[in-house]
Design an enzyme around this catalytic site. Structure first.
Site, PDB file in Angstrom:
ATOM      1  N   LYS A 128       0.652   4.317   6.717  1.00 36.46           N
ATOM      2  CA  LYS A 128      -0.056   5.254   5.828  1.00 36.46           C
ATOM      3  C   LYS A 128       0.581   6.627   5.953  1.00 36.46           C
ATOM      4  CE  LYS A 128      -3.407   2.426   4.599  1.00 36.46           C
ATOM      5  NZ  LYS A 128      -2.652   1.432   3.909  1.00 36.46           N
ATOM      6  N   SER A 188       0.819  -1.212   0.000  1.00 37.29           N
ATOM      7  CA  SER A 188       0.000   0.000   0.000  1.00 37.29           C
ATOM      8  C   SER A 188       0.855   1.266   0.000  1.00 37.29           C
ATOM      9  CB  SER A 188      -0.952  -0.001   1.184  1.00 37.29           C
ATOM     10  OG  SER A 188      -0.301   0.422   2.351  1.00 37.29           O
TER      11      SER A 188
END
Lengths: 202, 182
Positions: free
Chosen positions: B90, B44
């Site tokens: 993230k 990700s």
């Protein structure tokens, strides 16, 4: 020589203090904690002050928590604060958000306006108004989240305000409490904290 | 039964291991509150982390005095709001009070970040991030990734990445473009 000995003594004292402090911290964050709770939100289950809770940390991150359990968690809107609430909805449950959020007067007012201007207003607007009604606002608790409320619904800041709470914020489950306002004859007000969830039976 | 020397060795070993054991909570506390070296898995955060997708990156995670140091474009590790046993890496794309232009799976066009919440996105567009689960509470943040430690070829501070999605900045950007055209 005396100075050297003092320094060695000081060093060893500091080092053992550090190790003991860190051990206590480890114990408190992973195994068990005994801590005071404050605030009116859990009345009458917990007193508003001087009530101490026994908290098991093996339930942290919501591991093994069930509906009706009392948990200690970080407040989502202010993680510096810890709150003590009861789980009243698990992932996948449909929860009525807050029937008390709209007063009855408001309900009436909406009705009147709808009737008076029924011809002018489109059906879509009326439907939207109905959906907004407090008695008709539901939420499906998403995966990994819980719905928490205080036992004292009229004086509690909980999921009705900040919505669902991620399980990652749960720090532990409360299994018992000691009310230190009481004296030794009642074991300082010791009582087990029970799961108050009642299954609907037909 | 044992010779003198064996007993001595045994006693020494036992004592050393006990002393070491007393330091374990100190190491734990340090890792929990000051800094930690963490492995980052998954795609990700491509291409910032794991560009080759065969090896995992190790990052230095800073945890001390975290709350006032969360800024836009910092890479953080956070406990997943969907599954608390998972940890996501993230990039912060919005702080409290920012208005965010969301991306596809999010049901609304724009969203206002509530108090003490963050908007996080992965650098890779194929990432499960705030566009799936919405703004996340500060309390789920575990630490801020400061440096890539391993592989050594990419040792150093973490490069920028991702998109700009704060509405205030986007408007400025659009105005700049318009003035340039004129």
């Amino acid at each position: 020589m005396a100075i050297a000995e003092n320094i060695i003594f000081l060093k060893s004292t500091l080092s053992w203090t550090l190790r003991a402090g860190c051990f206590i911290h480890f114990f408190h964050s992973n195994i068990y904690e005994f801590k005071e709770t404050r605030g009116e939100s859990m009345l009458p289950t917990l007193n508003f002050k001087n009530d101490y809770v026994h908290c098991l940390k093996s339930y942290k991150y919501g591991r093994g928590c069930e509906i009706g359990d009392m948990v200690v968690a970080l407040k989502p809107t202010d993680p510096d604060q810890r709150v003590c609430k009861r789980i009243t909805g698990m992932a996948g449950d449909v929860v009525l958000i807050d029937p008390s959020s709209g007063s009855l007067d408001k309900y009436k007012h909406h009705d009147n306006r709808n009737n008076a201007a029924a011809t002018a207003q489109s059906a879509a607007t009326a439907a939207a108004e109905t959906v907004k009604d407090a008695f008709n606002r539901y939420i499906v608790v998403p995966e990994g989240h819980v719905w928490v409320t205080g036992d004292n619904l009229s004086h509690s800041l909980d999921s009705r305000t900040y919505s669902v709470m991620p399980m990652g914020l749960i720090k532990g489950k409360i299994i018992a409490a000691n009310d230190l306002n009481e004296d030794y004859r009642t074991w300082w007000g010791f009582r087990w904290m029970e799961n108050t969830f009642v299954k609907e039976t037909k | 039964m044992f010779s003198e020397k064996t007993v001595q060795t045994l006693r020494f070993t036992l004592k050393t291991s006990l002393i070491f054991l007393t330091w374990v909570p100190v190491i734990y506390t340090f890792n929990e509150h000051v800094c930690y070296i963490s492995k980052v898995e998954g795609s990700s955060m491509k291409p910032t982390f794991n560009p080759s997708s065969t090896k995992s990156d190790f990052v230095l995670l800073w945890k001390w005095n975290l709350k006032p140091n969360l800024n836009i474009n910092d890479v953080i590790l956070l406990r997943s709001p969907i599954n608390p046993e998972k940890i996501y890496a993230k990039r912060i794309k919005g702080l409290q009070g920012d208005k965010i232009q969301t991306r596809y799976p999010y049901p609304k066009q724009s969203v206002l970040i509530p108090r003490n919440h963050l908007w996080v996105e992965g650098d890779n567009i194929h990432s499960i991030d705030s566009n799936n689960f919405g703004p996340v509470s500060n309390g789920l943040v575990i630490g801020k990734a400061c440096y890539i430690i391993f592989p050594f070829s990419r040792f150093g501070p973490i490069p920028d990445g991702g998109r700009e999605c704060r509405e205030s900045k986007l408007r400025n950007f659009n105005q700049d473009k318009e003035s340039q055209v004129v």
